[in-house]
Design a protein around this motif. Structure first.
Motif, short mmCIF file in Angstrom:
data_model
loop_
_atom_site.label_atom_id
_atom_site.label_comp_id
_atom_site.label_asym_id
_atom_site.label_seq_id
_atom_site.Cartn_x
_atom_site.Cartn_y
_atom_site.Cartn_z
N ILE A 101 0.87 -1.17 0.00
CA ILE A 101 0.00 0.00 0.00
C ILE A 101 0.90 1.22 0.00
O ILE A 101 1.73 1.39 0.90
N ALA A 102 0.78 2.05 -1.03
CA ALA A 102 1.63 3.23 -1.16
C ALA A 102 0.91 4.28 -2.00
O ALA A 102 -0.02 3.95 -2.75
N PRO A 103 1.35 5.53 -1.92
CA PRO A 103 0.72 6.58 -2.73
C PRO A 103 1.05 6.47 -4.22
O PRO A 103 0.26 6.89 -5.06
N SER A 104 2.22 5.89 -4.56
CA SER A 104 2.60 5.76 -5.96
C SER A 104 3.66 4.68 -6.13
O SER A 104 4.35 4.32 -5.16
N TYR A 105 3.78 4.19 -7.37
CA TYR A 105 4.70 3.11 -7.71
C TYR A 105 5.43 3.44 -9.00
O TYR A 105 4.90 4.16 -9.86
N SER A 106 6.57 2.83 -9.18
CA SER A 106 7.23 2.85 -10.48
C SER A 106 6.33 2.10 -11.47
O SER A 106 5.73 1.09 -11.11
N GLY A 107 6.24 2.60 -12.68
CA GLY A 107 5.41 1.94 -13.69
C GLY A 107 5.82 0.51 -13.97
O GLY A 107 4.98 -0.39 -14.08
N LEU A 108 7.13 0.27 -14.07
CA LEU A 108 7.62 -1.10 -14.31
C LEU A 108 7.30 -2.01 -13.13
O LEU A 108 6.88 -3.15 -13.31
N TYR A 109 7.49 -1.51 -11.93
CA TYR A 109 7.20 -2.31 -10.75
C TYR A 109 5.71 -2.64 -10.68
O TYR A 109 5.33 -3.77 -10.37
N ALA B 43 -9.33 5.80 1.37
CA ALA B 43 -9.67 5.47 -0.01
C ALA B 43 -8.43 5.13 -0.82
O ALA B 43 -7.37 5.74 -0.66
N CYS B 44 -8.58 4.16 -1.70
CA CYS B 44 -7.53 3.76 -2.64
C CYS B 44 -8.06 3.96 -4.06
O CYS B 44 -9.27 3.95 -4.29
N GLU B 45 -7.14 4.10 -4.99
CA GLU B 45 -7.55 4.23 -6.39
C GLU B 45 -8.15 2.90 -6.86
O GLU B 45 -7.69 1.82 -6.45
N PRO B 46 -9.17 2.96 -7.73
CA PRO B 46 -9.76 1.72 -8.25
C PRO B 46 -8.73 0.90 -9.02
O PRO B 46 -7.86 1.45 -9.70
N LEU C 147 -1.12 -4.44 -5.42
CA LEU C 147 -0.68 -3.10 -5.07
C LEU C 147 -1.91 -2.22 -4.92
O LEU C 147 -2.75 -2.16 -5.81
N LEU C 148 -2.02 -1.57 -3.78
CA LEU C 148 -3.10 -0.62 -3.54
C LEU C 148 -2.50 0.78 -3.55
O LEU C 148 -1.60 1.08 -2.76
N THR C 149 -2.99 1.61 -4.44
CA THR C 149 -2.53 2.99 -4.53
C THR C 149 -3.43 3.82 -3.63
O THR C 149 -4.60 4.03 -3.92
N ARG D 184 -11.47 -4.63 -4.05
CA ARG D 184 -12.57 -4.36 -4.99
C ARG D 184 -13.28 -3.05 -4.67
O ARG D 184 -13.66 -2.31 -5.56
N ALA D 185 -13.46 -2.77 -3.39
CA ALA D 185 -14.10 -1.52 -2.98
C ALA D 185 -13.13 -0.35 -2.96
O ALA D 185 -13.54 0.81 -2.89
N GLY D 186 -11.83 -0.65 -3.00
CA GLY D 186 -10.83 0.40 -2.99
C GLY D 186 -10.70 1.13 -1.67
O GLY D 186 -10.75 2.35 -1.61
N ARG D 187 -10.51 0.35 -0.62
CA ARG D 187 -10.33 0.99 0.69
C ARG D 187 -9.50 0.14 1.62
O ARG D 187 -9.48 -1.08 1.54
N VAL D 188 -8.83 0.85 2.54
CA VAL D 188 -8.08 0.26 3.64
C VAL D 188 -8.80 0.71 4.90
O VAL D 188 -9.16 1.88 5.03
N VAL D 189 -9.01 -0.22 5.84
CA VAL D 189 -9.72 0.12 7.07
C VAL D 189 -8.80 -0.11 8.26
O VAL D 189 -8.28 -1.21 8.45
N ARG D 190 -8.62 0.95 9.05
CA ARG D 190 -7.80 0.88 10.26
C ARG D 190 -8.59 0.21 11.37
O ARG D 190 -9.81 0.10 11.32
N ALA D 191 -7.90 -0.26 12.40
CA ALA D 191 -8.54 -0.98 13.51
C ALA D 191 -9.67 -0.18 14.15
O ALA D 191 -10.68 -0.74 14.55
#
Length: 170
Positions: free
Chosen positions: A84-92, A136-139, A103-105, A123-130
């Motif tokens: 889970i990260a804000p951005s990734y290398s395109g190749l990675y 929200a994550c990108e679709p 990978l969740l953006t 599928r819903a594009g989300r991470v939920v903390r305890a």
């Protein structure tokens, strides 16, 4: 994907490169050996401590550097459920999905802390903390989620071809 499961966070910084994930000195070996050296320069405890289902949370530019597929494969080998990260290398990004690594953006990924327990729904594009806070994550396109569910591109293609053969030769 993984809506009910709980995952422990391994927090990393920004600009984690492929040489940190799959160090050059280990590349002459198989994934078992590469895995022992994964992230050794930034988290020496990672390879020994990571457990199947754990997640990596990182800053921007995860996976920068070379195109070595082992940098994604090693995380699958270690049982990492997602990065889970804000951005990734395109190749990675492409290598990860090809080998079945999710990978969740997530623009707010850096709010997650080391050792925290989270759940996610790709599928819903989300991470939920305890505590219930949802980030929200990108679709993710359906075809990429299907690739991860199949274990990567090669297993997906093998299953597709096997299914086609069964349909052609009942």
């Amino acid at each position: 994907m993984s809506a009910a499961a709980r995952h422990t966070v391994w927090r990393l910084g920004a600009d984690i490169d492929t040489d940190q994930l799959a160090p050059g000195h280990a590349m002459k070996h198989g994934l078992d050996v590469i895995a022992r050296h994964c992230l050794e320069t930034v988290r020496p405890d990672f390879a020994r401590g990571v457990r199947p289902g754990d997640v990596i949370v990182a800053g921007p530019n995860f996976g920068i550097g070379s195109s070595r597929e082992q940098a994604a494969s090693v995380l699958v080998h270690l049982g990492v459920a997602a990065v889970i990260a804000p951005s990734y290398s395109g190749l990675y990004f492409r290598n990860a999905f090809n080998v079945g690594l999710l990978l969740l953006t997530c623009p707010q990924a850096e709010r997650l802390v080391d050792g925290e327990t989270i759940s996610f729904d790709a599928r819903a594009g989300r991470v939920v903390r305890a505590g219930g806070e949802a980030l929200a994550c990108e679709p993710i396109p359906g075809f990429l989620l299907e690739m991860v569910e199949a274990g990567g591109l090669l297993p997906q293609l093998k299953a597709r071809f096997a299914n086609a053969r069964r349909t052609e030769n009942p």
